[in-house]
Structures are given as structure tokens and as C-alpha cells.
Write a protein that holds these residues in place. Structure first.
Motif, PDB file in Angstrom:
ATOM      1  N   MET A 119      23.774 -37.121  31.137  1.00 49.25           N
ATOM      2  CA  MET A 119      22.930 -36.172  31.844  1.00 49.25           C
ATOM      3  C   MET A 119      21.549 -36.714  32.187  1.00 49.25           C
ATOM      4  O   MET A 119      20.721 -36.001  32.751  1.00 49.25           O
ATOM      5  N   ASP A 120      21.288 -37.953  31.849  1.00 51.59           N
ATOM      6  CA  ASP A 120      20.032 -38.609  32.236  1.00 51.59           C
ATOM      7  C   ASP A 120      20.254 -39.710  33.271  1.00 51.59           C
ATOM      8  O   ASP A 120      19.321 -40.415  33.628  1.00 51.59           O
ATOM      9  N   ARG A 121      21.478 -39.846  33.745  1.00 56.42           N
ATOM     10  CA  ARG A 121      21.797 -41.013  34.571  1.00 56.42           C
ATOM     11  C   ARG A 121      21.274 -40.932  35.998  1.00 56.42           C
ATOM     12  O   ARG A 121      20.974 -41.956  36.608  1.00 56.42           O
ATOM     13  N   SER A 122      21.157 -39.735  36.542  1.00 61.18           N
ATOM     14  CA  SER A 122      20.601 -39.636  37.897  1.00 61.18           C
ATOM     15  C   SER A 122      19.179 -40.169  37.915  1.00 61.18           C
ATOM     16  O   SER A 122      18.785 -40.918  38.820  1.00 61.18           O
ATOM     17  N   LYS A 123      18.400 -39.790  36.905  1.00 63.77           N
ATOM     18  CA  LYS A 123      17.019 -40.258  36.855  1.00 63.77           C
ATOM     19  C   LYS A 123      16.966 -41.767  36.623  1.00 63.77           C
ATOM     20  O   LYS A 123      16.114 -42.462  37.189  1.00 63.77           O
ATOM     21  N   PHE A 124      17.861 -42.297  35.790  1.00 62.84           N
ATOM     22  CA  PHE A 124      17.896 -43.742  35.599  1.00 62.84           C
ATOM     23  C   PHE A 124      18.223 -44.445  36.912  1.00 62.84           C
ATOM     24  O   PHE A 124      17.641 -45.491  37.226  1.00 62.84           O
ATOM     25  N   MET A 125      19.152 -43.882  37.683  1.00 62.19           N
ATOM     26  CA  MET A 125      19.512 -44.506  38.950  1.00 62.19           C
ATOM     27  C   MET A 125      18.358 -44.498  39.945  1.00 62.19           C
ATOM     28  O   MET A 125      18.312 -45.322  40.864  1.00 62.19           O
ATOM     29  N   SER A 126      17.410 -43.571  39.759  1.00 62.20           N
ATOM     30  CA  SER A 126      16.251 -43.559  40.657  1.00 62.20           C
ATOM     31  C   SER A 126      15.422 -44.828  40.502  1.00 62.20           C
ATOM     32  O   SER A 126      14.647 -45.180  41.402  1.00 62.20           O
ATOM     33  N   ASN A 127      15.578 -45.527  39.367  1.00 57.76           N
ATOM     34  CA  ASN A 127      14.887 -46.803  39.203  1.00 57.76           C
ATOM     35  C   ASN A 127      15.336 -47.817  40.245  1.00 57.76           C
ATOM     36  O   ASN A 127      14.573 -48.710  40.618  1.00 57.76           O
ATOM     37  N   MET A 128      16.579 -47.690  40.709  1.00 60.32           N
ATOM     38  CA  MET A 128      17.059 -48.598  41.744  1.00 60.32           C
ATOM     39  C   MET A 128      16.306 -48.379  43.048  1.00 60.32           C
ATOM     40  O   MET A 128      16.095 -49.317  43.823  1.00 60.32           O
TER      41      MET A 128
ATOM     42  N   VAL B 148      15.534 -35.993  38.969  1.00 56.77           N
ATOM     43  CA  VAL B 148      15.119 -35.094  37.892  1.00 56.77           C
ATOM     44  C   VAL B 148      15.716 -33.709  38.114  1.00 56.77           C
ATOM     45  O   VAL B 148      16.222 -33.069  37.180  1.00 56.77           O
ATOM     46  N   LEU B 149      15.687 -33.233  39.359  1.00 65.37           N
ATOM     47  CA  LEU B 149      16.241 -31.920  39.680  1.00 65.37           C
ATOM     48  C   LEU B 149      17.745 -31.887  39.438  1.00 65.37           C
ATOM     49  O   LEU B 149      18.270 -30.935  38.838  1.00 65.37           O
ATOM     50  N   ALA B 150      18.462 -32.913  39.891  1.00 60.25           N
ATOM     51  CA  ALA B 150      19.919 -32.951  39.722  1.00 60.25           C
ATOM     52  C   ALA B 150      20.312 -32.973  38.250  1.00 60.25           C
ATOM     53  O   ALA B 150      21.224 -32.242  37.828  1.00 60.25           O
ATOM     54  N   ASP B 151      19.642 -33.806  37.460  1.00 58.69           N
ATOM     55  CA  ASP B 151      19.945 -33.865  36.032  1.00 58.69           C
ATOM     56  C   ASP B 151      19.662 -32.534  35.352  1.00 58.69           C
ATOM     57  O   ASP B 151      20.402 -32.100  34.467  1.00 58.69           O
ATOM     58  N   SER B 152      18.587 -31.876  35.753  1.00 56.64           N
ATOM     59  CA  SER B 152      18.245 -30.576  35.170  1.00 56.64           C
ATOM     60  C   SER B 152      19.299 -29.526  35.512  1.00 56.64           C
ATOM     61  O   SER B 152      19.722 -28.749  34.636  1.00 56.64           O
ATOM     62  N   LEU B 153      19.744 -29.501  36.756  1.00 57.17           N
ATOM     63  CA  LEU B 153      20.752 -28.521  37.180  1.00 57.17           C
ATOM     64  C   LEU B 153      22.092 -28.780  36.502  1.00 57.17           C
ATOM     65  O   LEU B 153      22.794 -27.838  36.113  1.00 57.17           O
ATOM     66  N   ARG B 154      22.452 -30.043  36.326  1.00 56.90           N
ATOM     67  CA  ARG B 154      23.707 -30.368  35.659  1.00 56.90           C
ATOM     68  C   ARG B 154      23.635 -30.066  34.172  1.00 56.90           C
ATOM     69  O   ARG B 154      24.569 -29.524  33.586  1.00 56.90           O
TER      70      ARG B 154
ATOM     71  N   ALA C 169      20.603 -38.994  43.355  1.00 56.53           N
ATOM     72  CA  ALA C 169      21.199 -37.798  42.753  1.00 56.53           C
ATOM     73  C   ALA C 169      22.575 -37.522  43.336  1.00 56.53           C
ATOM     74  O   ALA C 169      23.276 -36.617  42.887  1.00 56.53           O
ATOM     75  N   GLY C 170      22.953 -38.305  44.351  1.00 55.38           N
ATOM     76  CA  GLY C 170      24.244 -38.132  45.001  1.00 55.38           C
ATOM     77  C   GLY C 170      25.219 -39.219  44.633  1.00 55.38           C
ATOM     78  O   GLY C 170      25.558 -39.405  43.463  1.00 55.38           O
TER      79      GLY C 170
END
Length: 489
Positions: A173-182, A328-334, A389-390
């Protein structure tokens, strides 16, 4: 309804955790990744001799009929080369000749030997090559082409390498934010372009390569000092953090560490092809803008090199900020259960890839206007940041053990798109570099973006795929398979 999950504890000991250090180093690594690319796209504007410079520059020497030492408008003595438009676009596109070769091997290699070595050594060697770029240019056109091909070969392995590392360090549930590092690659471009523009204007185009190359070597030293492939291998991780991660993310043992790739099932999987096609479409648009925006700003909008670097950086800064906010929004909603992983991935992909397609149609009508053009480019690339987030980390949802391989397949296709975009622009503008020719480019981008969005919305998924689960050995204790996206069937 999605199952909720507790967020990752942010601080165990009052100082940075190993996961936080990993996030920082990956963020800086991807900033550097694009700094080592876009330095060339901004520098090449000043590397090439332009007949228009005769009015303001004095030719001091001519070497082998291909090189001039000229006086820069700001009185900087620098070397320039007689490379035509076709050669210029060849230099911009040849990076992808090497880049396409290591995407799939890089992803699989990271799954087998670890991302620490694949990402670290690739970036270190690419930084050294960047330092050698001015010397290669002086040696001849063919040497620059060869160097750019090898640079692409090295950097091609970096992107797919990070996903296998995420599967061992980052809770689902933290992976979308980690991917934002890319997407910090966009932040790297946003910072590199104005900095290189300033350096080139005051110290000559060679300074852009020396600056980014030195920064790259420094980052590589830090990377090998603080980053490790798994919590179990890290020598300085606290017991509390290690135990939390090992519980949240069961690590592979030595006996069954690497599953063979189920190629047939993977290649017949619609969700896999949704990632591949959508990524190819999105990156085709992105690379077209990355490689061609400085030229468009200079030749069509007629901004100077100083303004070129600053204006060309705006879309990349916006993209990173959108990537971070949407993740951050996607991880929060999931995590809260308000959106399933599948719904979140499709929603954010449709927004991030579909809307830029519509904006490219608008650009075809208003791109000749300075204000409209910069505003549309900035908005389109900003919105595209929501891919984090997608679809971007979707391989971790559907097949975490093969996420590097899937991303390598997707980036291989997109690498062909990167080369194709430079070839396309070169062919369309080599005889008539006019706004009317650029309109054709914008229509092609619009169609590509919209096709990618439609593909993922139709075929994408967020559930762990059956073929991605390791078979249970005979006599071994059976455990319930918990999908990494934490969704109930």
C-alpha cells in the motif's frame, strides 16, 4: 471492497529508516538518470554551428571541415560542429539503439542478482561516459554516436531494475508513492535544463557534461554505501525495521529464490499487454517532448538559450509534483478501502494518459502562440505524472516476482518509440521546420496517447495473476496466498 492495510511506520529510532534512505537514493538516482540524458538535448543547440551566427560570431578556426571555434554571443569561445538536421536527430535518437537492448535483460538480471548492482554500476559507468562526451565530439561525429549508444545501453537497465527492489522493501500500500520516485527523472530534467542553460551561456556547452558527470560519480559512491538489495542483507538496519519488513514482505529463501519466468502465460496475459502498450504510448509522447522541446522552443517560439533551458524545464517540474500528489492520493484511497487496486490503476491511467492526448489536439491549434504553447506542454506533461498511481507500478500488483521482466518488456517497446519519435520529427521537419509540420507531430501524439489510455482501461487489472504464484513444493506446508494488492476475491 478493498481490504485496508496499516501504513508503513515512518520512524523507528528517531532518525531516517533504511526505507526512507532507499527512497531518497532512488529519487536522486532517477533525477540523475535524466540529467545524464537531457544535458545533451539542451547542449546540442549550442554544439551545432548555425549560419545565422555569422552576424554575431567570428570564426576563429576550422578543423577538418567539420568543426569551428566561434565566439559565443556572450563572448564565450567554444567549439561548434557542422552537423545538419539529419545528423542532429540521429544523435538524439541513437541513444535508444543501446537503450532498447538492455531493458528486458536489466529487469531479469535485477530479479536474479539484485537491483543494487544493476542500477548502481549502470549509472556509474554512464556518468563516466558523460564526462568523456566533449572529447568524443572533438574526435568526430561517429565517436559521439558510439558514446550515445553505449550510454543508452547502460541506462536502459536502470528503470526495470527498481521494481524487483520495491518488491523486497516496500509494502504493497506504499508502492504508488515509491514509484513516484521514478518520476523524479522529470524533476531531474526540470533542474538540469535551466542549470545547463546557465552553464552553457557562461562557460560553454562542455560544462553541461562535466557538471552532470561529476554529480553522477558522487551519487554512485553514496549508493553503494547505503543501499542493499533486501532488509536481510542490510548491515545497519534496526531489528525493529527488519522484522517489520520481513513480516510484511516475506523474502525468498535461498532454495527457491528465483522462479523461472512463465513466458507463455505471461505473453498471453491481457493485463501484461495493457501495461506494455500503455507504457509504450505514454513514453512515446514523453520522449518526443523531452528530446524535441528545446528545439521547438528555439526554432518555432524563438526563445534564447537562457530562456530555452528554463521554459523547457517547466513541464518536467509539474510532472514530478503531479506524480507525488497522485501517488499519495492513490495509496490513501486503496489503503482506506475506498478504491480497489484495479479501479485505482484504471482511473489514474485514464487521467494521466488520455487527457494529454486531448491537450495535444489543442496544441495543434494554439501551439504557435508562445504563452499557449508553453502552458499546454506544461499541463500535458504535468498530468502525465499521474502514471505512477496508474500503470507504472502495476507489474508489482499482478506479478511481483516478475515485475522487472514485465517492466523491461514495456520499456523495450517504449524505447523503440523513443527512437521513432526522433526519426519522425526529423523526417517531418528536415525540409520545412515550420509550425505546420509540427502540427502533424501533435496529431500523431494525440492519437498515440488516446490509444494507450483506451488499452489500459479495457484490459488492465490489479489482482495478483495465478501464473505469478510460486507452486507449492510436494510435502511443503501450504499457506494461503495473499494478493499483494490486498484485495479480497
Amino acid at each position: 471492497m478493498a481490504k485496508t492495510e496499516k501504513s508503513f511506520p515512518r520512524n523507528f529510532t528517531g532518525c531516517l529508516t533504511c526505507v526512507q534512505v532507499l527512497n531518497i537514493m532512488v529519487l536522486l538516482g532517477f533525477m540523475l538518470n535524466y540529467a545524464l540524458r537531457v544535458n545533451f538535448t539542451i547542449a546540442i543547440v549550442e554544439m551545432i554551428y548555425d549560419a545565422k551566427d555569422n552576424a554575431t560570431a567570428t570564426t576563429l578556426a576550422n578543423v577538418s571541415g567539420s568543426m569551428n571555434v566561434t565566439q559565443h554571443p556572450e563572448h564565450i569561445e567554444q567549439t561548434r560542429y557542422h552537423w545538419d538536421t539529419k545528423q542532429k536527430n540521429l544523435l538524439l535518437g541513437c541513444f535508444f539503439w543501446g537503450y532498447v537492448l538492455t531493458e528486458l535483460p536489466g529487469g531479469r538480471l535485477a530479479e536474479v542478482i539484485g537491483a543494487r548492482r544493476v542500477f548502481g554500476y549502470s549509472t556509474l559507468l554512464a556518468s563516466v561516459l558523460t564526462l568523456l562526451t566533449p572529447g568524443a565530439a572533438a574526435a568526430g561525429f561517429g565517436w559521439v554516436v558510439a558514446l550515445r549508444v553505449v550510454l543508452g545501453f547502460l541506462l536502459g537497465a536502470t528503470w526495470p531494475a527498481i521494481l524487483p527492489m520495491a518488491s523486497k522493501w516496500i509494502p504493497p500500500m506504499d508502492r504508488s508513492k515509491f514509484m513516484s520516485n521514478m518520476m523524479a527523472s522529470s524533476l531531474g530534467a526540470a533542474l538540469t535544463m535551466p542549470i545547463c542553460g546557465f552553464l552553457i551561456a557562461h562557460f560553454g556547452w562542455e560544462s553541461a557534461f562535466y557538471f552532470t558527470g561529476i554529480i553522477g560519480v558522487m551519487w554512485a559512491v553514496a549508493w553503494f554505501a547505503v543501499v542493499y538489495d533486501s532488509p536481510a542483507q542490510h548491515p545497519r538496519i534496526s531489528d525493529t525495521e527488519r522484522n517489520f519488513l520481513l513480516k510484511a514482505l516475506p523474502q525468498d529463501g535461498n532454495g527457491n529464490g528465483h522462479m523461472p519466468v512463465p513466458w507463455k502465460a505471461m505473453l498471453l496475459s491481457p493485463p501484461v499487454w495493457a501495461i506494455i502498450v500503455t507504457h509504450g504510448a505514454s513514453v512515446f509522447g514523453y520522449f518526443t517532448v523531452v528530446n524535441q522541446l528545446p528545439t521547438y522552443v528555439e526554432s518555432i517560439l524563438h526563445y534564447s538559450i537562457k530562456h530555452n533551458g528554463l521554459l523547457s524545464s517547466l513541464p518536467y517540474l509539474g510532472k514530478y509534483l503531479c506524480a507525488l500528489a497522485s501517488s499519495v492520493l492513490a495509496d490513501s484511497l486503496r489503503r482506506s478501502g475506498k478504491l480497489s487496486t484495479t479501479t485505482a490503476r484504471k482511473l489514474f491511467t485514464g487521467f494521466a494518459v488520455g487527457l494529454p492526448g486531448i491537450l495535444m489536439i489543442v496544441q495543434a491549434y494554439h501551439g504557435h502562440d508562445r504563452v499557449w504553447s508553453i502552458a499546454i506542454f506544461t499541463l500535458a506533461l504535468t498530468i502525465n505524472g499521474a502514471v505512477t498511481a496508474g500503470y507504472l507500478g502495476n507489474g508489482l500488483d499482478i506479478a511481483p516476482k516478475f515485475s522487472g521482466t514485465i517492466f523491461g518488456m514495456a520499456n523495450t517497446l517504449s524505447s523503440f518509440g523513443g527512437w521513432l519519435s526522433t526519426y519522425m520529427v526529423g523526417e517531418l521537419t528536415k525540409h520545412q521546420n515550420t509550425y505546420e509540420q509540427w502540427q502533424i507531430v501533435f496529431y500523431i501524439l494525440a492519437a498515440t496517447y488516446l490509444l494507450g489510455a483506451l488499452c489500459f482501461v479495457s484490459l488492465g487489472a490489479g489482482e495478483l495473476q495465478p501464473w505469478a504464484v510460486a507452486p507449492t513444493a510436494p510435502g511443503a506446508e501450504k499457506h494461503e496466498v495473499q494478493p499483494l494488492n490486498e484485495e479480497k476475491a
